[in-house]
Design a protein around this motif. Structure first.
Motif, PDB file in Angstrom:
ATOM      1  N   THR A 189       2.344 107.902  68.225  1.00 23.19           N
ATOM      2  CA  THR A 189       3.685 107.583  67.760  1.00 23.19           C
ATOM      3  C   THR A 189       4.640 107.478  68.941  1.00 23.19           C
ATOM      4  O   THR A 189       4.497 108.191  69.937  1.00 23.19           O
ATOM      5  CB  THR A 189       4.187 108.650  66.766  1.00 23.19           C
ATOM      6  OG1 THR A 189       5.517 108.367  66.384  1.00 23.19           O
ATOM      7  CG2 THR A 189       4.159 110.035  67.382  1.00 23.19           C
ATOM      8  N   GLY A 190       5.589 106.555  68.826  1.00 19.08           N
ATOM      9  CA  GLY A 190       6.577 106.370  69.884  1.00 19.08           C
ATOM     10  C   GLY A 190       7.953 106.130  69.293  1.00 19.08           C
ATOM     11  O   GLY A 190       8.084 105.526  68.226  1.00 19.08           O
ATOM     12  N   ALA A 191       8.982 106.620  69.979  1.00 16.68           N
ATOM     13  CA  ALA A 191      10.363 106.424  69.537  1.00 16.68           C
ATOM     14  C   ALA A 191      11.200 105.916  70.711  1.00 16.68           C
ATOM     15  O   ALA A 191      10.982 106.308  71.854  1.00 16.68           O
ATOM     16  CB  ALA A 191      10.943 107.734  69.011  1.00 16.68           C
ATOM     17  N   LYS A 192      12.141 105.030  70.414  1.00 17.44           N
ATOM     18  CA  LYS A 192      13.030 104.489  71.440  1.00 17.44           C
ATOM     19  C   LYS A 192      14.443 104.421  70.881  1.00 17.44           C
ATOM     20  O   LYS A 192      14.654 104.040  69.734  1.00 17.44           O
ATOM     21  CB  LYS A 192      12.583 103.096  71.871  1.00 17.44           C
ATOM     22  CG  LYS A 192      13.604 102.371  72.748  1.00 17.44           C
ATOM     23  CD  LYS A 192      13.181 100.943  72.987  1.00 17.44           C
ATOM     24  CE  LYS A 192      14.300 100.119  73.583  1.00 17.44           C
ATOM     25  NZ  LYS A 192      15.382  99.864  72.612  1.00 17.44           N
ATOM     26  N   ARG A 193      15.416 104.797  71.717  1.00 12.35           N
ATOM     27  CA  ARG A 193      16.815 104.705  71.320  1.00 12.35           C
ATOM     28  C   ARG A 193      17.615 104.034  72.430  1.00 12.35           C
ATOM     29  O   ARG A 193      17.479 104.376  73.595  1.00 12.35           O
ATOM     30  CB  ARG A 193      17.398 106.086  71.024  1.00 12.35           C
ATOM     31  CG  ARG A 193      18.872 106.024  70.658  1.00 12.35           C
ATOM     32  CD  ARG A 193      19.393 107.305  70.043  1.00 12.35           C
ATOM     33  NE  ARG A 193      20.819 107.186  69.767  1.00 12.35           N
ATOM     34  CZ  ARG A 193      21.333 106.547  68.727  1.00 12.35           C
ATOM     35  NH1 ARG A 193      20.511 105.969  67.854  1.00 12.35           N
ATOM     36  NH2 ARG A 193      22.632 106.469  68.539  1.00 12.35           N
ATOM     37  N   GLY A 194      18.432 103.060  72.055  1.00 12.04           N
ATOM     38  CA  GLY A 194      19.296 102.388  73.031  1.00 12.04           C
ATOM     39  C   GLY A 194      18.555 101.353  73.854  1.00 12.04           C
ATOM     40  O   GLY A 194      17.608 100.718  73.389  1.00 12.04           O
ATOM     41  N   THR A 195      18.966 101.207  75.113  1.00 17.98           N
ATOM     42  CA  THR A 195      18.401 100.213  76.025  1.00 17.98           C
ATOM     43  C   THR A 195      17.743 100.911  77.201  1.00 17.98           C
ATOM     44  O   THR A 195      18.333 101.801  77.812  1.00 17.98           O
ATOM     45  CB  THR A 195      19.494  99.267  76.548  1.00 17.98           C
ATOM     46  OG1 THR A 195      20.118  98.621  75.432  1.00 17.98           O
ATOM     47  CG2 THR A 195      18.905  98.213  77.470  1.00 17.98           C
TER      48      THR A 195
END
Length: 230
Positions: free
Chosen positions: A201-207
C-alpha cells in the motif's frame, strides 16, 4: 396372443443408443468425445477429481494456457489506484471512505480505503479484512507488529481498526509506500474458506519534489493484493 407395439421415434432412438453403448462400451464413448468437443476454458480444476490426472494423460506440448480456466481457488493479483475522501478527524475520514473490494471468497473479503484527515493533514491508504460469519480468525505481520494476538478472532461486529492488515500514510508533499516482506496475512472462516496473501500500500499527499510518478497529481493511494484461497 402376443401383440407387438411399435416404438415411438424418441423411444426408438433411446433404444438404439443403449444398444450401441452396450456393444461398444466406454471405448465407443471415448471415440465420440475428443478435445475438439470441449470448449477452451470450460474445464476447471473443480471438474477434475484430485490425483486422477497425471502427466501420462497429457501429451507433451498439447496443454496451453487457454485450456485452463481460472478457478475460485487460484491466486489473484489486484492493483488499484484510489482517490481519497476526507474528514475533520481520522475517525470521520475513515467512516466517509468507501470500501473498495480487492478480493472476496466465501465469508471473507479483503478491501481498501483511501482517506485524508484534514486536521493533520494526512492521507491514509489502509487495507482491511472482514467476515460475514462470526468465529473466523486472521493474522498478519502488521497485526503482530502492532501488538495484536497471534490468532485474532474475526466477527461481523469486530471494529474496523481491529481488522487492519496494512496501512501507509503521508503528510504534506510527501509519500510512503509499504511493500516489504512484512505484509503477509492469512485468514480462515467457519465456512471453510481460507485466504492467504501478500499486500502493499502507498499514500501520497500534495506534490512531490521529484515528480508525482505513478501517483499522479493531487492526493492518491495505491494498493495491491496478491491473494489465494482454498
Amino acid at each position: 396372443m402376443f401383440q407387438s407395439k411399435k416404438l415411438s421415434g424418441a423411444a426408438l432412438v433411446v433404444a438404439l443408443l443403449a444398444l450401441v453403448m452396450s456393444l461398444g462400451g466406454t471405448s465407443y464413448a471415448a471415440k465420440l468425445i475428443t478435445g475438439k468437443d470441449i470448449k477452451n476454458g470450460s474445464v476447471t480444476n473443480k471438474d477434475v477429481k484430485k490425483s486422477t490426472l497425471t502427466g501420462k494423460q497429457v501429451k507433451n506440448g498439447s496443454l496451453k494456457s487457454a485450456d485452463l480456466a481460472r478457478g475460485a481457488g487460484d491466486d489473484k493479483l489486484v492493483y488499484k489506484k484510489l482517490s481519497p475522501t476526507s474528514g475533520p478527524s481520522y475517525d470521520a475520514a475513515q467512516a466517509n471512505a468507501p470500501e473498495v473490494t480487492l478480493f472476496k471468497e466465501g465469508a471473507l473479503t479483503v478491501y481498501a480505503k483511501c482517506f485524508t484527515d484534514t486536521s493533520g493533514p494526512e492521507t491514509y491508504s489502509v487495507i482491511y479484512i472482514k467476515t460475514s460469519q462470526n468465529g473466523a480468525v486472521f493474522d498478519s505481520d502488521y497485526d503482530d507488529a502492532e501488538g495484536g494476538a497471534f490468532d485474532d478472532f474475526l466477527n461481523t461486529s469486530t471494529d474496523e481498526d481491529d481488522r487492519e492488515l496494512l496501512y501507509s500514510s503521508a503528510g504534506a508533499d510527501d509519500t510512503e509506500y509499504y511493500g516489504n516482506h512484512s505484509v503477509e496475512f492469512s485468514a480462515i472462516a467457519p465456512d471453510g474458506t481460507a485466504l492467504a496473501g501478500l499486500l502493499s500500500t502507498g499514500a501520497k499527499r500534495g506534490t512531490l519534489a521529484g515528480g508525482n510518478g505513478v501517483y499522479g497529481p493531487g492526493d492518491s493511494c495505491l494498493v495491491t493484493s496478491a491473494t489465494w484461497s482454498s
